[in-house]
Design an enzyme around this catalytic site. Structure first.
Site, PDB file in Angstrom:
ATOM      1  N   HIS A  89     -10.614  10.700   7.200  1.00 39.92           N
ATOM      2  CA  HIS A  89     -10.445   9.255   7.343  1.00 39.92           C
ATOM      3  C   HIS A  89      -9.923   8.829   8.714  1.00 39.92           C
ATOM      4  O   HIS A  89     -10.505   7.961   9.349  1.00 39.92           O
ATOM      5  CB  HIS A  89      -9.490   8.764   6.254  1.00 39.92           C
ATOM      6  CG  HIS A  89      -9.242   7.292   6.272  1.00 39.92           C
ATOM      7  ND1 HIS A  89     -10.258   6.356   6.159  1.00 39.92           N
ATOM      8  CD2 HIS A  89      -8.088   6.575   6.387  1.00 39.92           C
ATOM      9  CE1 HIS A  89      -9.747   5.136   6.196  1.00 39.92           C
ATOM     10  NE2 HIS A  89      -8.440   5.238   6.350  1.00 39.92           N
ATOM     11  N   GLU A 107       0.857  -1.182   0.000  1.00 39.11           N
ATOM     12  CA  GLU A 107       0.000   0.000   0.000  1.00 39.11           C
ATOM     13  C   GLU A 107       0.891   1.229   0.000  1.00 39.11           C
ATOM     14  O   GLU A 107       2.120   1.130   0.067  1.00 39.11           O
ATOM     15  CB  GLU A 107      -0.945  -0.009   1.211  1.00 39.11           C
ATOM     16  CG  GLU A 107      -1.975  -1.132   1.154  1.00 39.11           C
ATOM     17  CD  GLU A 107      -2.998  -1.043   2.267  1.00 39.11           C
ATOM     18  OE1 GLU A 107      -3.035  -0.023   2.961  1.00 39.11           O
ATOM     19  OE2 GLU A 107      -3.766  -2.003   2.436  1.00 39.11           O
ATOM     20  N   HIS A 137      -8.271  10.417   3.530  1.00 36.41           N
ATOM     21  CA  HIS A 137      -7.949   9.345   2.588  1.00 36.41           C
ATOM     22  C   HIS A 137      -8.097   9.889   1.177  1.00 36.41           C
ATOM     23  O   HIS A 137      -9.111  10.498   0.835  1.00 36.41           O
ATOM     24  CB  HIS A 137      -8.872   8.152   2.806  1.00 36.41           C
ATOM     25  CG  HIS A 137      -8.326   6.887   2.207  1.00 36.41           C
ATOM     26  ND1 HIS A 137      -8.249   6.676   0.844  1.00 36.41           N
ATOM     27  CD2 HIS A 137      -7.800   5.778   2.787  1.00 36.41           C
ATOM     28  CE1 HIS A 137      -7.717   5.494   0.612  1.00 36.41           C
ATOM     29  NE2 HIS A 137      -7.436   4.922   1.781  1.00 36.41           N
ATOM     30  N   ARG A 193      -0.113   8.925   2.067  1.00 40.07           N
ATOM     31  CA  ARG A 193      -1.454   9.453   1.842  1.00 40.07           C
ATOM     32  C   ARG A 193      -1.521  10.964   1.753  1.00 40.07           C
ATOM     33  O   ARG A 193      -2.275  11.520   0.959  1.00 40.07           O
ATOM     34  CB  ARG A 193      -2.393   8.948   2.951  1.00 40.07           C
ATOM     35  CG  ARG A 193      -2.695   7.479   2.809  1.00 40.07           C
ATOM     36  CD  ARG A 193      -3.550   6.967   3.933  1.00 40.07           C
ATOM     37  NE  ARG A 193      -3.886   5.568   3.698  1.00 40.07           N
ATOM     38  CZ  ARG A 193      -4.555   4.820   4.559  1.00 40.07           C
ATOM     39  NH1 ARG A 193      -4.948   5.324   5.710  1.00 40.07           N
ATOM     40  NH2 ARG A 193      -4.825   3.560   4.282  1.00 40.07           N
ATOM     41  N   ARG A 245      -0.382   8.987   9.215  1.00 37.92           N
ATOM     42  CA  ARG A 245      -0.311   7.539   9.421  1.00 37.92           C
ATOM     43  C   ARG A 245       0.068   6.803   8.140  1.00 37.92           C
ATOM     44  O   ARG A 245      -0.469   7.079   7.072  1.00 37.92           O
ATOM     45  CB  ARG A 245      -1.653   7.015   9.922  1.00 37.92           C
ATOM     46  CG  ARG A 245      -1.709   5.497  10.050  1.00 37.92           C
ATOM     47  CD  ARG A 245      -3.022   5.044  10.635  1.00 37.92           C
ATOM     48  NE  ARG A 245      -4.151   5.265   9.746  1.00 37.92           N
ATOM     49  CZ  ARG A 245      -4.583   4.372   8.845  1.00 37.92           C
ATOM     50  NH1 ARG A 245      -3.958   3.225   8.717  1.00 37.92           N
ATOM     51  NH2 ARG A 245      -5.641   4.631   8.106  1.00 37.92           N
TER      52      ARG A 245
END
Length: 839
Positions: free
Chosen positions: A362, A132, A252, A301, A397
């Site tokens: 998010h 990811e 997100h 992100r 994060r």
């Protein structure tokens, strides 16, 4: 009329029922259920209670699509996982917390599997790993393709139901109960149901764990479920706990765009879709992530979200596209069945058309501040999962670290409560004034937050948002206590604190993007914003993270690595504080008390290490520091070397670690200065050896330079030094010299001799430096003369062994280049320096 302050207690009826437990866990996601299960295993006879706002399965965990990150591939390492996490956190991760996560994570994940969680596997039975955003390795395990959270939640619920754990569903937590010592003693809550435990009640417990999840519902559009209204953060604030880094809300980047004005919980398009090869494109089909980041579509992100927002601005559109058409229908249906079904429900076929996406709120990287055991600033109160700020996430994060964080720190919390076995006193009534927000403000608060405190922020937008939130606190009618007004109050509390922190942080970092301060500013903002709630409103404190940039630059100029100094301070503070902290200061000094203190020399000497000592004080919260001296200066007894100002507790807690380093380094500099003074005018120089304390070599050698000396080798690899044992092992001086020259032809070679008759052979071999070990003054003079007469090139001569301050000048006058004094670093007496608290 001015708006009322944020209430420190919710208006609610007196508890109509009371239950008791050894442990009460608020929340039923991966964090809360893992705490409850592990504690029940550690103390089988204990009464464990889980209270949850909806049913057991309704929290954020079940919505997690991507998976859980952990080092399970033999080619992967915890160090790589740590580095990926630190990069995503943009300078604000707690390295110790991240190291805990990545080293303990794999075993915690295996224990989750032992509880019954089944993850996707390859045909030969190995765990299927994917990538990811922000990960440079395949280390994400997943279940059901894109239904990881649902599988984790299923396994944990089954385990809880099989254990002797009591569960209260449909229970909204209200406020924390404390005893007379200020220790957590339980919670009040409202049960939305019928029966003996209906309405407002109280659960008394030895320890309370907040695992309430996130606060995404503070925004109009979010991936969070309806229950994520920031209840845990709001409760902690009202109780007086410290909340940290709340401004870092992760948006997100790829949330299914459902059309203009769509609000509430929005469908998430997992990062794993990009991990499998989908790419972001604009309306013209251009891949706009290429060239933005080395990982392109798999960048962290915050990078992706910002790139999407810039693209939307530049094109005048309100969404972009995620293109996975090349997957084909079979892969969509097998690897991402949940996402595929959701898209089809909304009229989109990802196998034949790109998916419209836009960023939405998010994940909260900040939250209730905890230590590595999940302990908050209130004794007996713990926090775990998204509600907590463990330091793992920093400013942003890393994908799929959240479920892992819940696992690892939940187990640590259970073990800490088990070991501590706290015995709180009876609960006492809160004296703070209660209050509630009108539930009709909820949509207005969400709209204002999405407009002014969302992905893009500025001074103007944040001030407008803060003003709107203040106005929302005023209501012309009495607000009755009910679920809607309690949730609205929690949302307003969290929104107010978040907006204040976002307005205070004048930089762009991670998921905090200020249009009017569009760069990262390590000089001023490499640190954390800690917030507590008072009767007057939120009180904010800036706590530096690690060594500030100005000190980092100063250390670099001095030849010191700031990261190494920071790690040294970490170890020193850990030795000093242990788990309980500075118990004397905690017991005797009010948390709000502030003081000014002077660092004062008690003896004459040469000072060294002021920047290091200052870094210790700053690390623990000193708000202001002022140097009155410089490293390398001679100081007199009574001279003030530095003044520090800040919380009294912080200054006294930092005192010993700061002075341990400062007095030792100043002692080294002072002793070096005496040797330098003893041989002044001779042409010789004083230098050190490798006789240093473990971990302090760089600092001790710096202190030698402050005293006027020079450094010899920093390590065994800087230069070759042939000593007597090497000569014995090699069969002679010449043999040892040739062996080194053959293997390391470009390395300078020094040779130590302890007899005058060894000198000729060493010179014949071409030594660049000769060390005379324990020579008499007469033989030293002869050796210097031989070197001058025989050496074809410049050969340096050092005298070492048996040197004293009294004989130093006579040795220096023989013509040697250096006097090597091991005592400078391994046995210099500390210079007496103290911290004097004013008043």
């Amino acid at each position: 009329m001015s708006a009322p302050a944020i209430p420190l207690r919710l208006t609610a009826p007196a508890p109509g029922w009371t239950a008791e437990a050894d442990l009460v866990v608020v929340g039923s996601g991966i964090a809360g259920l893992t705490v409850a299960l592990h504690y029940a295993e550690l103390e089988p006879a204990a009464k464990v209670m889980v209270v949850t706002k909806d049913v057991l399965s309704a929290g954020s965990t079940r919505w997690a699509q991507g998976g859980i990150a952990a080092v399970l591939d033999p080619r992967d390492t915890p160090e790589e996982h740590l580095n990926d996490t630190l990069l995503a956190g943009v300078g604000l991760c707690d390295v110790k917390a991240v190291r805990t996560l990545v080293t303990e994570g794999p075993a915690a994940l295996r224990r989750l599997m032992a509880r019954g969680a089944n993850f996707d596997r390859t045909p030969d039975g190995r765990l299927q790993l994917t990538r990811e955003g922000g990960h440079r390795r395949r280390r994400i395990v997943h279940a059901g393709g894109d239904a990881t959270g649902a599988e984790v939640q299923r396994a944990l619920i089954e385990a809880v139901r099989a254990a002797s754990i009591e569960v209260i569903e449909h229970a909204l937590v209200l406020d924390l109960l404390k005893d007379a010592e200020g220790r957590a003693r339980g919670v009040t809550l409202h049960v939305m149901g019928e029966g003996a435990r209906d309405g407002v009640g109280a659960v008394l417990a030895r320890a309370v764990v907040l695992a309430t999840g996130g606060m995404g519902q503070v925004y109009a559009a979010t991936t969070n479920p309806m229950v994520s209204t920031g209840d845990g953060v709001a409760l902690a604030l009202r109780a007086g706990a410290v909340v940290r880094d709340i401004e870092f809300v992760q948006f997100h980047p790829t949330v299914l765009w459902l059309g203009e004005g769509s609000t509430g919980q929005q469908p998430l398009i997992s990062e794993a879709v990009r991990g499998e090869g989908a790419v972001l494109i604009d309306h013209d089909g251009n891949r706009f992530m290429e060239g933005v980041h080395e990982l392109a579509d798999l960048a962290p992100r915050d990078v992706v979200a910002k790139a999407i927002m810039r693209t939307m601005r530049a094109t005048g559109r309100d969404h972009v596209y995620l293109d996975g058409r090349h997957f084909g229908r079979d892969k969509w249906e097998s690897r991402f069945p949940t996402i595929y079904a959701v898209c089809r429900e909304h009229g989109i076929d990802p196998a034949t058309e790109p998916i419209p996406v836009a960023p939405a709120a998010h994940y909260a990287s900040g939250g209730v501040r905890t230590d590595l055991r999940g302990r908050t600033s209130i004794a007996g109160l713990y926090a775990c999962g998204e509600v907590a700020c463990t330091g793992v996430h920093g400013a942003n994060r890393l994908a799929s670290n959240s479920l892992l964080e819940g696992l690892v720190f939940a187990e640590r919390i259970a073990e800490d409560i088990h070991q501590a076995r706290p015995a709180p006193g009876d609960p006492v009534a809160s004296q703070s004034a209660p209050g509630l927000a009108d539930p009709r403000i909820r949509t207005r608060v969400q709209a204002h937050m999405s407009t002014g405190a969302s992905v893009l922020r500025s001074r103007e937008s944040l001030l407008a948002t803060a003003r709107a939130l203040r106005e929302s606190r005023w209501t012309p009618v009495e607000v009755p206590p009910c679920t809607e007004s309690w949730e609205a109050t929690n949302l307003l509390t969290v929104a107010t604190v978040l907006t204040g922190a976002a307005a205070a942080r004048l930089e762009t970092r991670g998921s905090h993007w200020r249009e009017d301060h569009d760069t990262r500013d390590d000089d001023e903002w490499l640190g954390h914003l800690d917030v507590t709630l008072t009767e007057e409103g939120p009180r904010m404190t800036y706590t530096p993270h690690g060594i500030p940039a100005r000190l980092t630059q100063e250390l670099a100029v001095a030849g010191l690595d700031a990261a190494e100094v920071d790690a040294l301070i970490d170890r020193a503070l850990e030795e000093d504080l242990q788990d309980a902290g500075d118990v004397t200061s905690l017991a005797t000094i009010p948390a709000a008390q502030r003081s000014t203190a002077d660092v004062v020399a008690r003896k004459d000497g040469v000072v060294a290490g002021l920047a290091v000592a200052e870094a210790v004080f700053v690390r623990l919260g000193a708000g202001r520091t002022e140097r009155r001296a410089k490293d390398g200066e001679r100081v007199r007894a009574g001279d003030v070397l530095m003044t520090v100002e800040g919380p009294t507790r912080a200054l006294l807690t930092a005192e010993r670690t700061a002075l341990n380093l400062l007095t030792h380094l100043s002692g080294v500099a002072t002793l070096t200065g005496r040797w330098v003074e003893a041989i002044s005018g001779t042409g010789a120089r004083v230098r050190d050896s490798r006789k240093t304390l473990p971990g302090l070599r760089a600092l001790e050698k710096y202190a030698v330079r402050c005293g006027g000396g020079v450094n010899h080798r920093m390590s065994l690899s800087d230069a070759a030094l042939i000593k007597d044992n090497h000569v014995v092992a090699a069969g002679g001086v010449a043999e040892a010299f040739r062996a080194v020259r053959e293997r390391y032809p470009d390395l300078s070679i020094e040779v130590e001799i302890d007899r005058l008759d060894q000198l000729e052979a060493v010179l014949d071999e071409g030594a660049e430096e000769i060390l005379l070990d324990n020579f008499t003054i007469e033989d030293t003079a002869r050796a210097v003369q031989v070197v001058k007469n025989r050496a074809k090139n410049r050969v340096a001569v050092e005298a070492s062994g048996g040197l004293t301050l009294e004989s130093a000048r006579e040795v220096a006058e023989t013509g040697v280049d250096y006097l090597a004094v091991g005592a400078l670093t391994h046995s210099a007496p500390a210079l007496d320096i103290a911290l004097d608290l004013r008043g």
